[in-house]
Scaffold this motif. Structure first.
Motif, PDB file in Angstrom:
ATOM      1  N   PHE A 201       0.981  -0.803   0.241  1.00 24.75           N
ATOM      2  CA  PHE A 201       0.431  -0.176  -0.057  1.00 24.75           C
ATOM      3  C   PHE A 201       0.759   1.213   0.149  1.00 24.75           C
ATOM      4  CE2 PHE A 201      -1.252   3.205   3.138  1.00 24.75           C
ATOM      5  CZ  PHE A 201      -3.422   3.946   2.537  1.00 24.75           C
ATOM      6  N   PHE A 202       1.938   1.325   1.784  1.00 18.32           N
ATOM      7  CA  PHE A 202       2.566   2.452   0.913  1.00 18.32           C
ATOM      8  C   PHE A 202       3.193   2.449  -0.018  1.00 18.32           C
ATOM      9  CE2 PHE A 202       1.559   1.950   6.036  1.00 18.32           C
ATOM     10  CZ  PHE A 202       1.085   3.146   5.853  1.00 18.32           C
ATOM     11  N   VAL A 203       4.221   1.799  -0.444  1.00 17.85           N
ATOM     12  CA  VAL A 203       4.828   1.905  -1.663  1.00 17.85           C
ATOM     13  C   VAL A 203       4.614   1.835  -2.805  1.00 17.85           C
ATOM     14  CG1 VAL A 203       6.944   0.295  -2.819  1.00 17.85           C
ATOM     15  CG2 VAL A 203       6.706  -0.223  -1.147  1.00 17.85           C
ATOM     16  N   MET A 204       3.241   1.622  -3.235  1.00 17.50           N
ATOM     17  CA  MET A 204       2.896   1.545  -4.163  1.00 17.50           C
ATOM     18  C   MET A 204       1.994   3.110  -4.192  1.00 17.50           C
ATOM     19  SD  MET A 204      -1.493  -0.163  -3.858  1.00 17.50           S
ATOM     20  CE  MET A 204      -2.228   0.588  -5.137  1.00 17.50           C
ATOM     21  N   CYS A 205       1.351   3.220  -3.925  1.00 15.47           N
ATOM     22  CA  CYS A 205       0.556   5.177  -3.454  1.00 15.47           C
ATOM     23  C   CYS A 205       1.994   6.213  -3.923  1.00 15.47           C
ATOM     24  CB  CYS A 205      -0.393   5.275  -1.708  1.00 15.47           C
ATOM     25  SG  CYS A 205      -1.514   4.466  -2.259  1.00 15.47           S
ATOM     26  N   LEU A 206       3.005   6.109  -2.810  1.00 14.47           N
ATOM     27  CA  LEU A 206       4.550   6.664  -3.467  1.00 14.47           C
ATOM     28  C   LEU A 206       4.920   6.383  -4.628  1.00 14.47           C
ATOM     29  CD1 LEU A 206       5.726   8.603  -1.991  1.00 14.47           C
ATOM     30  CD2 LEU A 206       7.665   6.587  -1.005  1.00 14.47           C
TER      31      LEU A 206
END
Length: 481
Positions: A201-206
């Motif tokens: 979640f954090f990797v894809m959004c950033l």
């Protein structure tokens, strides 16, 4: 303006620092899966067989708000190459059809459906439908459910990503990628899927945010896009017209019968968590769609001759510096993995829980075999659809929206008004007319009528007949008397 190469080999852009960052993210994802598996094993030692199986499928209905948001958001964007391809070819049309329509469906789900399903304590969507209508409806909806969650589009996306880095045939890359995901989807349970989604979640959004931020920094804002792209790229209906655009609106409403949404709501620790989680997720999806749509439009503006299926990734790889490029690649991979693992797991659940004989339902090995079968079938179907993600979405999404949407919504609005047999009849008629219209030859006005409209018209009119039939029958009896 920075010159970009539309035919560059992706592997040539990846530096040592990129590989370090990329592998670090993969290691963190693997660690989260192992952590989830270890927690599940500890819990299973203190539970009976039924509780252990519920933990395998729904994490024991203990999904908290942060985990709910992370897994729901991450699960929804595995077809990033399909989305960016639409934006590359049609511009803002992508935001309307793959974004705005869906937000409406999410909000309807949060405010209208959550409270109606929370008291039923269902395990899957077919299980819920069975409690609403009957056992035959449950079995038929399980068949629809299975084909709806076959991760064909996401297997294709994973194959494309792997092919662009390592080369080789698409089918081979798809096969290797899917079997990698099978390893942790089979054994880790829903808990492992959720924990891996948290990292992804954090990797894809950033990752998608970095692409848009660097695009604006390198080329300027909206003015640059308006100067570089045709006016149709800023039209809500693109170049296809209102009829085709609205088809995507109906497909978006299939969210209301999407098993991934239901699974996470069933797993939430309370209806309040599910409702709040969907609304917060919608805000995050809005930002994500802005990033992917405009990112792909920058790719079109700077590399108009690029292959539309690969353009976004090649563009992003060339505008990002070392390190951030590796993070972006990890973000795109995370976007795909976070969806394909959920779909593999849920399709396996459909086979093992909804379609298997009752005596085999609570057997974890049945679930493992189901997930394995789904993975093999997804690889085969990816070849049948010839790597065309948009066609996969439209074909399977149309059937789901046309055949299940109205009957299930009717059950929410008018509980108990149609029987098990009537539900089955309605859905089957929808399948028949939708399939016929899709394969028949049409002329004149009828050429522009999508099969989804025919299916929706069929199920809608059949439900109206069943709704008023008792009143007609009563009126006829009164006249005879």
């Amino acid at each position: 303006m920075k010159e970009l190469n539309p035919s560059i080999n992706l592997i040539d852009t990846i530096s040592t620092l990129d590989w370090i960052v990329f592998c670090t993210v993969l290691i963190l994802t693997g660690a989260s899966v192992i952590w989830g598996m270890s927690k599940r094993e500890k819990i299973s030692q203190t539970q009976d067989e039924s509780s252990t199986y519920l933990d395998l499928l729904l994490m024991g209905r203990q999904l908290t708000l942060p985990l709910f948001i992370a897994t729901l958001v991450a699960t929804w964007y595995g077809g990033i190459f399909g989305v960016t391809e639409i934006a590359f070819n049609q511009g803002i049309f992508n935001f309307v059809t793959q974004g705005a329509f869906w937000y409406v469906a999410y909000i309807i789900f949060a405010f209208f459906i959550i409270n109606k399903i929370s008291h039923m304590q269902a395990v899957t969507l077919p299980d819920l439908i069975g409690k609403m209508f009957g056992p035959k409806s449950a079995k038929l909806s399980a068949v629809f459910n299975f084909f709806n969650v076959l991760p064909i589009a996401y297997a294709i996306s994973l194959g494309i990503f792997s092919q662009m880095i390592f080369g080789g045939e698409l089918w081979l890359n798809t096969t290797i990628g899917v079997f990698f995901v099978l390893l942790y989807s089979m054994w880790g349970g829903f808990r492992a899927v959720v924990f891996s989604d948290l990292v992804q979640f954090f990797v894809m959004c950033l990752g998608v945010f970095l692409v848009l931020a660097m695009s604006v920094a390198n080329f300027g804002g909206l003015g640059f896009l308006k100067e570089s792209l045709p006016s149709s790229y800023f039209s809500l209906t693109g170049s296809v017209g209102i009829g085709t655009t609205l088809v995507w609106g109906f497909i978006a409403l299939s969210t209301l019968v999407d098993p991934n949404f239901y699974q996470r709501c069933f797993a939430a620790n309370s209806p309040k968590t599910a409702k709040k989680g969907i609304l917060i997720s919608t805000c995050i999806w809005f930002c994500f769609d802005i990033c992917t749509t405009f990112g792909a439009m920058y790719a079109k503006a700077t590399m108009p001759e690029a292959n539309s299926a690969h353009a976004y990734l090649l563009y992003a790889a060339q505008i990002l510096p070392d390190g951030l490029r590796g993070f972006m690649l990890a973000g795109i991979l995370a976007t795909i993995l976070s969806t394909i693992d959920s779909y593999l797991f849920l399709a396996g659940t459909t086979l093992a829980y909804d379609l298997a004989p009752k005596r085999l339902r609570s057997k974890p090995m049945m679930h493992h075999l189901g997930v394995l079968l789904v993975g093999v079938l997804a690889i085969i179907m990816a070849q049948v659809f010839n790597g065309d993600i948009k066609t996969v979405w439209k074909t399977l999404g149309s059937l789901s929206a046309a055949c299940l949407l109205f009957p299930v919504l009717f059950g929410y609005i008018f509980p108990g008004r149609i029987s098990d047999k009537q539900f089955v009849t309605t859905c089957l008629l929808g399948v028949i007319t939708t399939s016929y219209w899709r394969n028949a030859t049409h002329q004149g006005f009828w050429q522009n009528v999508d099969e989804l409209y025919i299916g929706v018209l069929t199920t809608g009119s059949t439900l109206v007949i069943f709704y008023f039939y008792p009143q007609f029958k009563q009126l006829a009896s009164a006249r005879k008397g």
